[in-house]
Design a protein around this motif. Structure first.
Motif, PDB file in Angstrom:
ATOM      1  N   ASP A  29      -0.380  -4.208   5.238  1.00 46.65           N
ATOM      2  CA  ASP A  29      -0.104  -3.977   3.817  1.00 46.65           C
ATOM      3  C   ASP A  29       0.793  -5.087   3.275  1.00 46.65           C
ATOM      4  O   ASP A  29       2.005  -5.084   3.496  1.00 46.65           O
ATOM      5  N   GLN A  42       1.174  -5.613   0.026  1.00 46.08           N
ATOM      6  CA  GLN A  42       1.326  -5.353  -1.400  1.00 46.08           C
ATOM      7  C   GLN A  42       2.388  -4.322  -1.758  1.00 46.08           C
ATOM      8  O   GLN A  42       2.949  -4.377  -2.847  1.00 46.08           O
ATOM      9  N   THR A  43       2.671  -3.355  -0.881  1.00 45.03           N
ATOM     10  CA  THR A  43       3.542  -2.242  -1.256  1.00 45.03           C
ATOM     11  C   THR A  43       4.986  -2.666  -1.476  1.00 45.03           C
ATOM     12  O   THR A  43       5.638  -2.242  -2.438  1.00 45.03           O
ATOM     13  N   HIS A  63      -4.825  -8.517   0.623  1.00 46.26           N
ATOM     14  CA  HIS A  63      -5.019  -7.114   0.269  1.00 46.26           C
ATOM     15  C   HIS A  63      -4.701  -6.207   1.457  1.00 46.26           C
ATOM     16  O   HIS A  63      -4.681  -6.653   2.606  1.00 46.26           O
ATOM     17  N   ARG A  64      -4.484  -4.922   1.165  1.00 45.29           N
ATOM     18  CA  ARG A  64      -4.335  -3.940   2.240  1.00 45.29           C
ATOM     19  C   ARG A  64      -5.630  -3.864   3.039  1.00 45.29           C
ATOM     20  O   ARG A  64      -6.722  -4.000   2.492  1.00 45.29           O
ATOM     21  N   GLU A  65      -5.478  -3.602   4.334  1.00 45.10           N
ATOM     22  CA  GLU A  65      -6.646  -3.583   5.208  1.00 45.10           C
ATOM     23  C   GLU A  65      -6.400  -2.649   6.382  1.00 45.10           C
ATOM     24  O   GLU A  65      -5.310  -2.627   6.953  1.00 45.10           O
ATOM     25  N   VAL A  66      -7.411  -1.858   6.737  1.00 46.90           N
ATOM     26  CA  VAL A  66      -7.351  -1.036   7.937  1.00 46.90           C
ATOM     27  C   VAL A  66      -8.567  -1.377   8.794  1.00 46.90           C
ATOM     28  O   VAL A  66      -9.674  -1.548   8.278  1.00 46.90           O
ATOM     29  N   ALA A 113       5.642  -8.369   4.059  1.00 49.45           N
ATOM     30  CA  ALA A 113       4.512  -7.485   4.349  1.00 49.45           C
ATOM     31  C   ALA A 113       4.812  -6.698   5.615  1.00 49.45           C
ATOM     32  O   ALA A 113       5.629  -7.103   6.439  1.00 49.45           O
ATOM     33  N   SER A 159      -5.619  -7.615  10.018  1.00 47.31           N
ATOM     34  CA  SER A 159      -4.709  -6.533  10.378  1.00 47.31           C
ATOM     35  C   SER A 159      -4.374  -6.544  11.862  1.00 47.31           C
ATOM     36  O   SER A 159      -3.398  -5.921  12.286  1.00 47.31           O
ATOM     37  N   ARG A 162     -11.198  -2.820   3.298  1.00 48.18           N
ATOM     38  CA  ARG A 162     -10.211  -3.504   2.471  1.00 48.18           C
ATOM     39  C   ARG A 162      -9.955  -2.690   1.204  1.00 48.18           C
ATOM     40  O   ARG A 162     -10.881  -2.159   0.592  1.00 48.18           O
ATOM     41  N   GLY A 206       2.954  -3.932   8.779  1.00 51.12           N
ATOM     42  CA  GLY A 206       1.731  -3.450   9.406  1.00 51.12           C
ATOM     43  C   GLY A 206       2.052  -2.416  10.462  1.00 51.12           C
ATOM     44  O   GLY A 206       3.205  -2.245  10.869  1.00 51.12           O
ATOM     45  N   PHE A 220      -3.360  -1.456  10.705  1.00 50.41           N
ATOM     46  CA  PHE A 220      -3.225  -1.405   9.250  1.00 50.41           C
ATOM     47  C   PHE A 220      -2.262  -2.496   8.817  1.00 50.41           C
ATOM     48  O   PHE A 220      -1.204  -2.692   9.427  1.00 50.41           O
TER      49      PHE A 220
END
Length: 376
Positions: free
Chosen positions: A94, A96-97, A69-72, A104, A54, A282, A106, A92
């Motif tokens: 993302d 996937q959205t 995968h999403r990750e912060v 992607a 991220s 994650r 962020g 952050f």
């Protein structure tokens, strides 16, 4: 408390201000570039050629496309043990959205400094892919500089990056920070541009090397390099080196379930040690599955596994590595584990034995079951 101890904080503050303001301007700031993310710092800051975290927004935004995968992530450091230089960031990512094919995105925020001088920034990033193995990205940031008694001023900056997968083991990246040459203050001083180029090479299955060249227009070229070694499935060891100034780095990463914790240290020839911490969470996968999904992203980019057709069968007792790689959602790591299991136990007695192999979930087994048989 002796006089020298009492003077440390005021002198530190004065040094920061001298670096940031001039005598003849109301506000004459220069952005302080500090690496973000303990993983990247642990390999000497040489992260441009991969940037699969991220914190890609701070190195190469194209790397957002390499996150499965999403990750912060949360980052904190006190360079050289000085609270006046506290550095905090949250990022952050993302992948996937957005709908398939739309890339992607962020976001990140950071703050550096203390009450007399500080820098605050918020960023938005976007990345996408073209020609399967080539990625591009951009980060748009608003940076605010504040100096007590002098006021504050903000600028909008643009960073861009590209990343190419040359082979399944080798990737190259190039990025440019503050590409739009924003200026700040009454003197319209430009925020320094920084150009970076790097590569990442997977030397062994559990060993990756990093190399970067960085050019801040204010300073000589800096060379950075590092190594990341997966000592055991859930622990990574890191070491790195950089020039201008000469610094040694190192660190460790621990992964458990959906959480990663990373620590890094960084030395400076005059100022001593800095310690850096990152905590990442994650969403949508464990640390183990994230690594396997990352491998699958690489495999798909190179089309290493022609998909198996309906009606075809693979015999687990005679299957080769390439045979197994044809199964849906198979990764190189899982294929290796299946072959090692067969070697250890001589043969499979039933397809259900796959469930005994680490990383083979019920969902994966269901996706493979109709393609597999066990024969002598």
């Amino acid at each position: 408390m002796d006089t020298s101890t009492m003077l440390v904080k005021p002198l530190t503050c004065l040094a920061v201000l001298i670096m940031s303001i001039g005598c003849n301007t109301l506000l004459h700031a220069q952005a302080v570039r500090l690496d973000k993310g303990a993983r990247a710092i642990g390999v000497g800051g040489a992260f441009t050629g991969l940037a699969n975290s991220s914190f890609a927004l701070f190195y190469n935004p194209a790397g957002l496309m390499l996150l499965p995968h999403r990750e912060v992530s949360f980052f904190y450091a006190q360079p050289f043990g000085l609270s006046e230089l506290s550095d905090f960031a949250i990022a952050f990512a993302d992948p996937q959205t957005l709908p398939a094919g739309f890339g992607a995105f962020g976001a990140a925020a950071r703050r550096f400094g203390f009450e007399l001088y500080n820098e605050t920034a918020v960023s938005l990033g976007y990345a996408n892919v073209f020609e399967r193995r080539f990625f591009f990205g951009a980060t748009l940031s608003y940076q605010l500089f504040s100096i007590q008694g002098y006021g504050n001023a903000g600028v909008i900056s643009l960073d861009v990056g590209i990343l190419a997968l040359i082979t399944p083991e080798l990737s190259l990246g190039v990025s440019a920070l503050n590409l739009n040459r924003p200026s700040i203050g009454l003197s319209n001083e430009e925020i320094a541009q920084v150009y970076m180029a790097g590569l990442s090479y997977r030397v062994l299955k559990n060993l990756r090397a990093f190399f970067d060249v960085e050019k801040d227009v204010r300073y000589p070229i800096s060379f950075k390099s590092g190594m990341e070694f997966d000592a055991v499935p859930y622990v990574s060891l890191r070491a790195g080196f950089s020039t201008e100034p000469q610094r040694i780095a190192g660190g460790i990463g621990v992964r458990y379930a959906f959480v990663d914790a990373d620590y890094a240290f960084l030395t400076h020839p005059e100022l001593g040690f800095s310690h850096h911490l990152t905590l990442s969470v994650r969403f949508g996968g464990t640390s183990e599955s994230a690594q396997e999904d990352f491998e699958r992203l690489i495999d798909e980019a190179f089309e290493l596994k022609p998909p198996i057709k309906e009606g075809e069968k693979i015999n687990l007792n005679t299957a080769t590595f390439q045979d197994l790689m044809r199964l849906p959602r198979m990764t190189r790591t899982l294929a290796d584990r299946i072959l090692r299991y067969r070697q250890e136990y001589k043969r499979f007695e039933s397809v259900e034995e796959l469930k005994n192999i680490r990383g083979v979930s019920e969902a994966l087994f269901s996706a493979w079951r109709r393609f597999l048989v066990v024969e002598p």
